[in-house]
Design an enzyme around this catalytic site. Structure first.
Site, PDB file in Angstrom:
ATOM      1  N   GLY A   8      43.100  37.612  49.548  1.00  0.00           N
ATOM      2  CA  GLY A   8      42.032  36.964  48.241  1.00  0.00           C
ATOM      3  C   GLY A   8      42.076  35.441  48.775  1.00  0.00           C
ATOM      4  O   GLY A   8      41.762  34.082  47.805  1.00  0.00           O
ATOM      5  N   ASP A  52      40.682  44.886  51.871  1.00  0.00           N
ATOM      6  CA  ASP A  52      40.226  45.448  50.720  1.00  0.00           C
ATOM      7  C   ASP A  52      42.142  45.737  50.250  1.00  0.00           C
ATOM      8  O   ASP A  52      42.225  46.627  50.030  1.00  0.00           O
ATOM      9  CB  ASP A  52      39.945  46.384  50.369  1.00  0.00           C
ATOM     10  CG  ASP A  52      39.314  47.210  48.938  1.00  0.00           C
ATOM     11  OD1 ASP A  52      40.690  46.573  48.331  1.00  0.00           O
ATOM     12  OD2 ASP A  52      38.412  47.501  48.830  1.00  0.00           O
ATOM     13  N   TYR A 142      42.992  42.387  31.824  1.00  0.00           N
ATOM     14  CA  TYR A 142      43.747  41.526  33.333  1.00  0.00           C
ATOM     15  C   TYR A 142      45.243  41.127  33.290  1.00  0.00           C
ATOM     16  O   TYR A 142      45.894  41.359  33.916  1.00  0.00           O
ATOM     17  CB  TYR A 142      42.669  40.181  33.114  1.00  0.00           C
ATOM     18  CG  TYR A 142      43.846  38.724  33.255  1.00  0.00           C
ATOM     19  CD1 TYR A 142      43.783  38.708  35.359  1.00  0.00           C
ATOM     20  CD2 TYR A 142      44.333  37.556  33.208  1.00  0.00           C
ATOM     21  CE1 TYR A 142      43.942  38.355  35.598  1.00  0.00           C
ATOM     22  CE2 TYR A 142      44.243  36.568  34.132  1.00  0.00           C
ATOM     23  CZ  TYR A 142      44.548  37.481  35.499  1.00  0.00           C
ATOM     24  OH  TYR A 142      45.055  35.303  36.396  1.00  0.00           O
TER      25      TYR A 142
HETATM   26  N1  NAD Z   1      42.844  29.763  38.953  1.00  0.00           N
HETATM   27  C1  NAD Z   1      43.429  30.162  37.909  1.00  0.00           C
HETATM   28  O1  NAD Z   1      43.128  29.527  36.532  1.00  0.00           O
HETATM   29  C2  NAD Z   1      44.724  31.250  37.858  1.00  0.00           C
HETATM   30  C3  NAD Z   1      45.626  31.533  36.487  1.00  0.00           C
HETATM   31  C4  NAD Z   1      46.376  31.772  36.755  1.00  0.00           C
HETATM   32  C5  NAD Z   1      46.759  32.807  37.208  1.00  0.00           C
HETATM   33  N2  NAD Z   1      46.094  32.958  38.603  1.00  0.00           N
HETATM   34  C6  NAD Z   1      45.886  34.242  39.311  1.00  0.00           C
HETATM   35  O2  NAD Z   1      45.746  33.207  41.312  1.00  0.00           O
HETATM   36  C7  NAD Z   1      45.555  34.279  41.979  1.00  0.00           C
HETATM   37  C8  NAD Z   1      44.869  33.888  42.690  1.00  0.00           C
HETATM   38  O3  NAD Z   1      43.914  33.333  41.577  1.00  0.00           O
HETATM   39  P1  NAD Z   1      42.208  32.353  42.016  1.00  0.00           P
HETATM   40  O4  NAD Z   1      41.881  31.233  41.138  1.00  0.00           O
HETATM   41  O5  NAD Z   1      42.040  31.996  43.018  1.00  0.00           O
HETATM   42  O6  NAD Z   1      41.063  33.962  41.947  1.00  0.00           O
HETATM   43  P2  NAD Z   1      39.568  34.077  42.930  1.00  0.00           P
HETATM   44  O7  NAD Z   1      38.478  34.985  41.519  1.00  0.00           O
HETATM   45  O8  NAD Z   1      38.546  31.919  42.837  1.00  0.00           O
HETATM   46  O9  NAD Z   1      40.089  34.304  43.687  1.00  0.00           O
HETATM   47  C9  NAD Z   1      40.198  35.212  43.958  1.00  0.00           C
HETATM   48  C10 NAD Z   1      39.565  36.852  45.574  1.00  0.00           C
HETATM   49  O10 NAD Z   1      40.473  37.920  45.836  1.00  0.00           O
HETATM   50  C11 NAD Z   1      38.897  38.389  46.243  1.00  0.00           C
HETATM   51  N3  NAD Z   1      39.393  39.616  45.742  1.00  0.00           N
HETATM   52  C12 NAD Z   1      39.073  40.420  44.779  1.00  0.00           C
HETATM   53  N4  NAD Z   1      38.947  41.641  45.200  1.00  0.00           N
HETATM   54  C13 NAD Z   1      39.367  41.825  46.231  1.00  0.00           C
HETATM   55  C14 NAD Z   1      40.331  43.605  47.249  1.00  0.00           C
HETATM   56  N5  NAD Z   1      39.649  44.872  46.302  1.00  0.00           N
HETATM   57  N6  NAD Z   1      40.645  42.425  48.179  1.00  0.00           N
HETATM   58  C15 NAD Z   1      41.132  41.476  48.552  1.00  0.00           C
HETATM   59  N7  NAD Z   1      40.284  40.639  48.320  1.00  0.00           N
HETATM   60  C16 NAD Z   1      39.585  40.546  46.499  1.00  0.00           C
HETATM   61  C17 NAD Z   1      37.926  38.264  45.829  1.00  0.00           C
HETATM   62  O11 NAD Z   1      36.995  38.237  46.829  1.00  0.00           O
HETATM   63  C18 NAD Z   1      38.619  36.801  45.550  1.00  0.00           C
HETATM   64  O12 NAD Z   1      38.137  35.484  46.480  1.00  0.00           O
HETATM   65  C19 NAD Z   1      45.268  35.444  40.924  1.00  0.00           C
HETATM   66  O13 NAD Z   1      46.035  36.316  41.114  1.00  0.00           O
HETATM   67  C20 NAD Z   1      45.772  35.129  39.162  1.00  0.00           C
HETATM   68  O14 NAD Z   1      45.272  36.053  38.205  1.00  0.00           O
HETATM   69  C21 NAD Z   1      44.733  32.124  38.671  1.00  0.00           C
END
Ligand code: NAD
Length: 321
Positions: A8, A52, A142
């Site tokens: 990711g 993926d 989620y």
């Molecule tokens: N950003 C926040 O505010 C926040 C808050 C709490 C928890 N999180 C957690 O942090 C982590 C990262 O969050 P983020 O904000 O960077 O999310 P984001 O949605 O910005 O990025 C997630 C990335 O995962 C990739 N992705 C989606 N499906 C995929 C797959 N099948 N295989 C590989 N990659 C895939 C997407 O292309 C994207 O680049 C997540 O686990 C999220 O639950 C984020």
């Protein structure tokens, strides 16, 4: 020390985490990956693979063939997108996390970092100063998948001795990569609108308070936990962390201290009902005790930094300047 795999990598957190890991450990030690091909302007100096996490064979062979020793598993589908596409959220967050943990055990990986979220909480959870161990019965897909990830992480640690660590992130505010589809994205949107001289229509109610944090503190916390003494860790990926809590009206006031003409109107949509099932504030004491969690930014320091950086980006993106 071997090779770190980041899943990711193109997300809000991944795009900032990868350069930090490269700076800390060197470009030859970091492999970035995401389900999408990379944008042209990121990650020139390191290996990038399109992977993926729902593809079990690919995850397993990547970890084995490249002798991966550490994984930062940042791939995920966030709350708002997960409500629009629950099957995708289940596949990526639950099946994808299982694939990462299972392949990590088989490949002899040392440590796996996985962020959890305040989305694991639900309407039966206390709303204020929520401790680590509490009711986790979320209403969103989620949340369901992230509770599942927390349980899987503990299972893999207890059953196979895999070192899995992580934090329950609150909403994260940042300026480099826009957030994808979370419930707390409004905070980032407000800054973008304010700096562009536009008013903002907020999809949460003005008093919808949620725990939040600025990206530098989110990254610093993850790295602190990564290098913490494992003997002192009482939890797996359930550490609550939060720098502060605010509602949209409070954030708008903080922005107006720097940009006085900024205006916000409110038109709550389905994300308001998600926010209403999440706590207003978290108790981060266990993270402080076990591995020294100590955020540096308060809401005003974050606001000044966000606006300064967004103004700079705005100027850089103006044609002819
Ligand atoms: N950003 C926040 O505010 C926040 C808050 C709490 C928890 N999180 C957690 O942090 C982590 C990262 O969050 P983020 O904000 O960077 O999310 P984001 O949605 O910005 O990025 C997630 C990335 O995962 C990739 N992705 C989606 N499906 C995929 C797959 N099948 N295989 C590989 N990659 C895939 C997407 O292309 C994207 O680049 C997540 O686990 C999220 O639950 C984020």
């Amino acid at each position: 020390m071997g090779t770190i795999l980041v899943t990711g990598s193109l997300g809000q957190i991944g795009t900032e985490l990868v350069p930090l890991l490269v700076k800390k450990f060197g470009p030859s030690r970091v492999i970035a990956s995401d389900v999408k091909p990379p944008d042209s302007d990121v990650f020139h100096d390191i290996e990038y693979i399109t992977m993926d996490v729902t593809d079990r064979e690919m995850v397993a062979s990547t970890m084995k063939d490249r002798s991966i020793t550490d994984v930062f598993h940042m791939a995920g589908i966030l709350s708002a997108l997960g409500e629009r596409n629950p099957e995708l959220a289940f596949m990526v967050n639950s099946v994808g996390t299982f694939n990462v943990l299972n392949s990590a055990v088989k490949a002899g990986v040392n440590r796996v970092m996985i962020p959890s979220t305040i989305g694991v909480f639900g309407k039966d959870t206390p709303r204020d100063n929520v401790p680590v161990v509490t009711v986790t019965r979320p209403a969103t897909m989620y949340g369901v998948t992230k509770v599942n990830a927390e349980l899987l992480a503990s299972y893999f640690r207890n059953k196979f001795g895999l070192d899995v660590r992580g934090v329950r992130y609150p909403g994260i505010v940042s300026y480099k990569t826009p957030p994808s589809a979370g419930t707390t994205d409004y905070a980032v949107d407000m800054y973008y609108h304010a700096v562009a001289g536009k008013s903002y229509e907020c999809y949460l109610k003005e008093d919808a308070a949620l725990p939040m944090m600025y990206m530098p503190d989110a990254l610093d916390s993850l790295m602190k936990l990564y290098s913490a003494d494992g003997e002192k860790l009482r939890y797996t990926i359930e550490y609550n962390i939060s720098a502060f809590s605010f509602d949209p009206a409070t954030l708008a006031s903080a922005i107006r201290r720097v940009i006085p003409e900024f205006r916000v109107t409110y038109r709550p949509d389905y994300r308001q009902s998600i926010a209403e099932t999440w706590p207003r504030s978290l108790d981060s004491t266990d993270a402080k005790i076990d591995w020294g969690f100590s955020p540096a930014y308060d809401i005003d320091a974050m606001t000044e930094d966000m606006i300064e950086n967004l103004k700079e980006m705005h100027v850089r993106n103006q044609p002819g300047l």
